[in-house]
Design a protein around this motif. Structure first.
Motif, PDB file in Angstrom:
ATOM      1  N   ALA A  19      39.600  16.635 -44.879  1.00 45.19           N
ATOM      2  CA  ALA A  19      38.255  17.207 -44.781  1.00 45.19           C
ATOM      3  C   ALA A  19      37.853  17.624 -43.374  1.00 45.19           C
ATOM      4  O   ALA A  19      38.577  18.355 -42.729  1.00 45.19           O
ATOM      5  N   ARG A  20      36.700  17.163 -42.879  1.00 49.06           N
ATOM      6  CA  ARG A  20      36.150  17.602 -41.584  1.00 49.06           C
ATOM      7  C   ARG A  20      36.864  16.973 -40.401  1.00 49.06           C
ATOM      8  O   ARG A  20      36.708  17.399 -39.284  1.00 49.06           O
ATOM      9  N   THR A  47      31.893  24.143 -30.270  1.00 49.60           N
ATOM     10  CA  THR A  47      30.488  23.743 -30.435  1.00 49.60           C
ATOM     11  C   THR A  47      29.778  24.443 -31.594  1.00 49.60           C
ATOM     12  O   THR A  47      28.780  23.933 -32.071  1.00 49.60           O
ATOM     13  N   THR A  48      30.272  25.575 -32.049  1.00 45.25           N
ATOM     14  CA  THR A  48      29.702  26.233 -33.220  1.00 45.25           C
ATOM     15  C   THR A  48      30.417  25.779 -34.484  1.00 45.25           C
ATOM     16  O   THR A  48      29.783  25.486 -35.493  1.00 45.25           O
ATOM     17  N   ASP A  49      31.749  25.711 -34.407  1.00 44.75           N
ATOM     18  CA  ASP A  49      32.572  25.389 -35.576  1.00 44.75           C
ATOM     19  C   ASP A  49      33.285  24.046 -35.469  1.00 44.75           C
ATOM     20  O   ASP A  49      33.771  23.535 -36.472  1.00 44.75           O
ATOM     21  N   VAL A  62      39.550  16.537 -32.929  1.00 44.35           N
ATOM     22  CA  VAL A  62      38.671  17.649 -33.285  1.00 44.35           C
ATOM     23  C   VAL A  62      37.970  17.294 -34.587  1.00 44.35           C
ATOM     24  O   VAL A  62      38.599  16.790 -35.523  1.00 44.35           O
ATOM     25  N   THR A  63      36.675  17.558 -34.649  1.00 45.96           N
ATOM     26  CA  THR A  63      35.917  17.389 -35.882  1.00 45.96           C
ATOM     27  C   THR A  63      35.254  18.726 -36.211  1.00 45.96           C
ATOM     28  O   THR A  63      34.609  19.338 -35.355  1.00 45.96           O
ATOM     29  N   LEU A  64      35.449  19.176 -37.438  1.00 50.65           N
ATOM     30  CA  LEU A  64      34.910  20.471 -37.865  1.00 50.65           C
ATOM     31  C   LEU A  64      33.426  20.376 -38.174  1.00 50.65           C
ATOM     32  O   LEU A  64      32.937  19.333 -38.625  1.00 50.65           O
ATOM     33  N   ILE A  65      32.707  21.460 -37.933  1.00 53.23           N
ATOM     34  CA  ILE A  65      31.285  21.582 -38.261  1.00 53.23           C
ATOM     35  C   ILE A  65      31.164  22.584 -39.405  1.00 53.23           C
ATOM     36  O   ILE A  65      31.581  23.739 -39.275  1.00 53.23           O
ATOM     37  N   ILE A  66      30.624  22.150 -40.504  1.00 56.25           N
ATOM     38  CA  ILE A  66      30.460  23.025 -41.658  1.00 56.25           C
ATOM     39  C   ILE A  66      29.105  23.717 -41.561  1.00 56.25           C
ATOM     40  O   ILE A  66      28.101  23.085 -41.267  1.00 56.25           O
ATOM     41  N   THR A  69      30.949  29.429 -39.259  1.00 51.20           N
ATOM     42  CA  THR A  69      32.131  30.145 -39.737  1.00 51.20           C
ATOM     43  C   THR A  69      32.674  29.475 -40.991  1.00 51.20           C
ATOM     44  O   THR A  69      33.080  30.139 -41.934  1.00 51.20           O
ATOM     45  N   LEU A  70      32.665  28.137 -40.977  1.00 49.24           N
ATOM     46  CA  LEU A  70      33.137  27.383 -42.139  1.00 49.24           C
ATOM     47  C   LEU A  70      31.965  27.145 -43.071  1.00 49.24           C
ATOM     48  O   LEU A  70      31.008  26.474 -42.714  1.00 49.24           O
ATOM     49  N   THR A  71      32.044  27.686 -44.274  1.00 46.42           N
ATOM     50  CA  THR A  71      30.946  27.517 -45.222  1.00 46.42           C
ATOM     51  C   THR A  71      31.197  26.359 -46.180  1.00 46.42           C
ATOM     52  O   THR A  71      30.306  25.993 -46.932  1.00 46.42           O
ATOM     53  N   SER A  72      32.413  25.804 -46.142  1.00 46.15           N
ATOM     54  CA  SER A  72      32.721  24.639 -46.974  1.00 46.15           C
ATOM     55  C   SER A  72      33.829  23.839 -46.296  1.00 46.15           C
ATOM     56  O   SER A  72      34.532  24.340 -45.413  1.00 46.15           O
ATOM     57  N   THR A  73      33.970  22.604 -46.718  1.00 40.70           N
ATOM     58  CA  THR A  73      35.009  21.732 -46.184  1.00 40.70           C
ATOM     59  C   THR A  73      36.380  22.277 -46.575  1.00 40.70           C
ATOM     60  O   THR A  73      36.578  22.655 -47.728  1.00 40.70           O
TER      61      THR A  73
END
Length: 85
Positions: A19-20, A47-49, A62-66, A69-73
């Motif tokens: 996941a994230r 910082t955005t994604d 790294v941890t993703l931000i939903i 750019t990313l609309t889903s996990t």
């Protein structure tokens, strides 16, 4: 702060099944901007994604931000690639 930069592979690929994140990387970097992150072929923006957490030895994760750019996990079929510059 300075770190010795080791001569190691500076690229790691994960499946989206975790996941994230966090998605750890074991190569050293000096600052957050010293890596690029992709989901499949899409380049993400710091910082955005995604966010970067640095350890004292220059490794980190790294941890993703939903939501931008990313609309889903990312799913199990997706790949997350971290590349050190």
């Amino acid at each position: 702060m300075t770190y010795p930069i080791s001569d190691v592979t500076r690229r790691i690929v994960y499946s989206g099944s975790i996941a994230r994140g966090p998605y750890p990387f074991s190569f050293e970097i000096l600052e957050e901007g010293d890596i690029t992150v992709y989901v499949n072929t899409t380049l993400l923006t710091l910082t955005t994604d995604y966010t970067v957490t640095l350890n004292a030895d220059g490794t980190g994760s790294v941890t993703l931000i939903i939501g931008n750019t990313l609309t889903s996990t990312p799913g199990a079929a997706d790949s997350i690639t971290i590349v050190g510059s």
